[in-house]
Design an enzyme around this catalytic site. Structure first.
Site, PDB file in Angstrom:
ATOM      1  N   ASN A  17       0.805  -1.223   0.000  1.00 33.16           N
ATOM      2  CA  ASN A  17       0.000   0.000   0.000  1.00 33.16           C
ATOM      3  C   ASN A  17       0.838   1.274   0.000  1.00 33.16           C
ATOM      4  O   ASN A  17       0.362   2.324  -0.413  1.00 33.16           O
ATOM      5  CB  ASN A  17      -0.927  -0.010   1.225  1.00 33.16           C
ATOM      6  CG  ASN A  17      -1.640   1.305   1.415  1.00 33.16           C
ATOM      7  OD1 ASN A  17      -2.472   1.708   0.611  1.00 33.16           O
ATOM      8  ND2 ASN A  17      -1.294   2.012   2.502  1.00 33.16           N
ATOM      9  N   SER A  73      -2.886  -0.454  -6.655  1.00 32.63           N
ATOM     10  CA  SER A  73      -2.654   0.318  -7.868  1.00 32.63           C
ATOM     11  C   SER A  73      -3.620   1.495  -7.854  1.00 32.63           C
ATOM     12  O   SER A  73      -3.778   2.171  -6.844  1.00 32.63           O
ATOM     13  CB  SER A  73      -2.845  -0.576  -9.094  1.00 32.63           C
ATOM     14  OG  SER A  73      -2.626   0.123 -10.290  1.00 32.63           O
ATOM     15  N   TYR A  79       2.949   9.708 -11.667  1.00 35.48           N
ATOM     16  CA  TYR A  79       2.123   8.854 -10.811  1.00 35.48           C
ATOM     17  C   TYR A  79       1.399   7.823 -11.682  1.00 35.48           C
ATOM     18  O   TYR A  79       1.395   6.626 -11.373  1.00 35.48           O
ATOM     19  CB  TYR A  79       1.128   9.701 -10.030  1.00 35.48           C
ATOM     20  CG  TYR A  79       0.226   8.898  -9.118  1.00 35.48           C
ATOM     21  CD1 TYR A  79       0.700   8.408  -7.900  1.00 35.48           C
ATOM     22  CD2 TYR A  79      -1.096   8.630  -9.472  1.00 35.48           C
ATOM     23  CE1 TYR A  79      -0.129   7.669  -7.059  1.00 35.48           C
ATOM     24  CE2 TYR A  79      -1.925   7.896  -8.641  1.00 35.48           C
ATOM     25  CZ  TYR A  79      -1.438   7.421  -7.436  1.00 35.48           C
ATOM     26  OH  TYR A  79      -2.262   6.683  -6.607  1.00 35.48           O
ATOM     27  N   LYS A 129       1.921   3.571 -11.617  1.00 35.56           N
ATOM     28  CA  LYS A 129       0.834   2.613 -11.435  1.00 35.56           C
ATOM     29  C   LYS A 129       0.689   1.696 -12.654  1.00 35.56           C
ATOM     30  O   LYS A 129       0.384   0.512 -12.517  1.00 35.56           O
ATOM     31  CB  LYS A 129      -0.478   3.356 -11.147  1.00 35.56           C
ATOM     32  CG  LYS A 129      -0.469   4.114  -9.817  1.00 35.56           C
ATOM     33  CD  LYS A 129      -0.204   3.207  -8.632  1.00 35.56           C
ATOM     34  CE  LYS A 129      -0.301   3.932  -7.311  1.00 35.56           C
ATOM     35  NZ  LYS A 129      -0.053   3.052  -6.150  1.00 35.56           N
TER      36      LYS A 129
END
Length: 268
Positions: A83, A134, A148, A152
């Site tokens: 996480n 994700s 970012y 992901k």
């Protein structure tokens, strides 16, 4: 014997909420954070069921050490939830080298190091579930979130491949893909140095309608995911997620089909 969950980035947001949800269900939880004092309330409430550990996921050796400590303490690691992460906000052109590398060190490489560390344990157990946090931005992008988005997308490719490699060992892999949530990630992220050329785009994006979910509402979904015998490879979270992704993929298919004749001719 209670199952053991290892959750990174458990100081706040999804991580803290999910850690408490698992503890309330009777799981053992190894919770990591850069500042372990943020986990004191969980320790006070749940006692020996919680193992708080300091971890900077950017540091590979630290990640390996933490996994060993968790295994020695609880004798198993049944679920890993990767996480830990943060959001870098800014246009691609605005992003400097240090910012770009740091985004991937945490979001991608941090996930990779923990994943690699638990795999030998789970293979020996012949069971395990790796849950990668994700985002819908790993499936479809938004402007001013380029690095970012890219981090992901990288997790998506890594984890989809991993799922095919470890299935024979009894290990499941799930990509959890939330839409926007009212979490601390947007308050503790980093903004690039602004370039006026992108002011108009940023203002338009800021005015766009956003529907943020409630972090606490995700806990039952994560518990259900963890307790499902055959978990899915992907789980969208939030009511915005599916319409957003579906629209994007429909547009992709339309363009691919329009250009299919060119594609086929290029085969030779």
């Amino acid at each position: 014997m209670s199952k053991t969950v290892l959750i990174t980035g458990a100081s706040k947001g999804f991580g803290k909420t999910w850690a408490e949800a698992f503890l309330a269900k009777g799981y053992n939880v190894a919770a990591t954070a850069r500042n372990v004092e943020t986990l004191n309330d969980l320790k006070e409430k749940y006692g020996d069921s919680v193992l708080p550990l300091t971890l900077d996921v950017d540091k590979r050796e630290e990640s390996l050490s933490v996994v060993q400590k968790v295994h020695e303490h609880f004798k198993s690691i049944d679920i890993l939830i990767n996480n830990a992460g943060y959001a870098l906000t800014g246009a691609v052109e605005e992003t400097n080298e240090q910012e770009a590398r740091a985004q991937f060190e945490t979001n991608f490489f941090g996930t990779l190091w923990l994943t690699q560390a638990v795999l030998p344990i789970m293979r020996n157990q012949k069971s395990g579930h790796i849950i990668q946090v994700s985002s819908i931005l790993g499936l479809a992008t938004l402007p001013t979130m380029g690095l970012y988005n890219a981090s992901k997308f990288a997790i998506e490719g890594l984890s989809e491949t991993l799922a095919t490699e470890v299935k024979e060992f009894g290990i499941h892999v799930t990509l959890v893909e939330p839409n926007g949530y009212a979490s601390n990630i947007w308050h503790t992220g980093i903004n690039t140095q602004s370039n006026p050329a992108y002011d108009k785009l940023k203002k338009a994006f800021a005015k766009s309608e956003n529907s943020f979910g409630e972090v606490e509402a995700t806990a039952p979904a994560i518990i259900k995911l963890a307790e499902t015998e055959n978990p899915p490879l992907r789980l969208l979270l939030g009511k915005v997620a599916l319409p957003f992704v579906k629209q994007n993929y429909e547009q992709r298919l339309k363009v691919w089909e329009e250009w299919n004749e060119v594609s086929v001719e290029a085969h030779g």
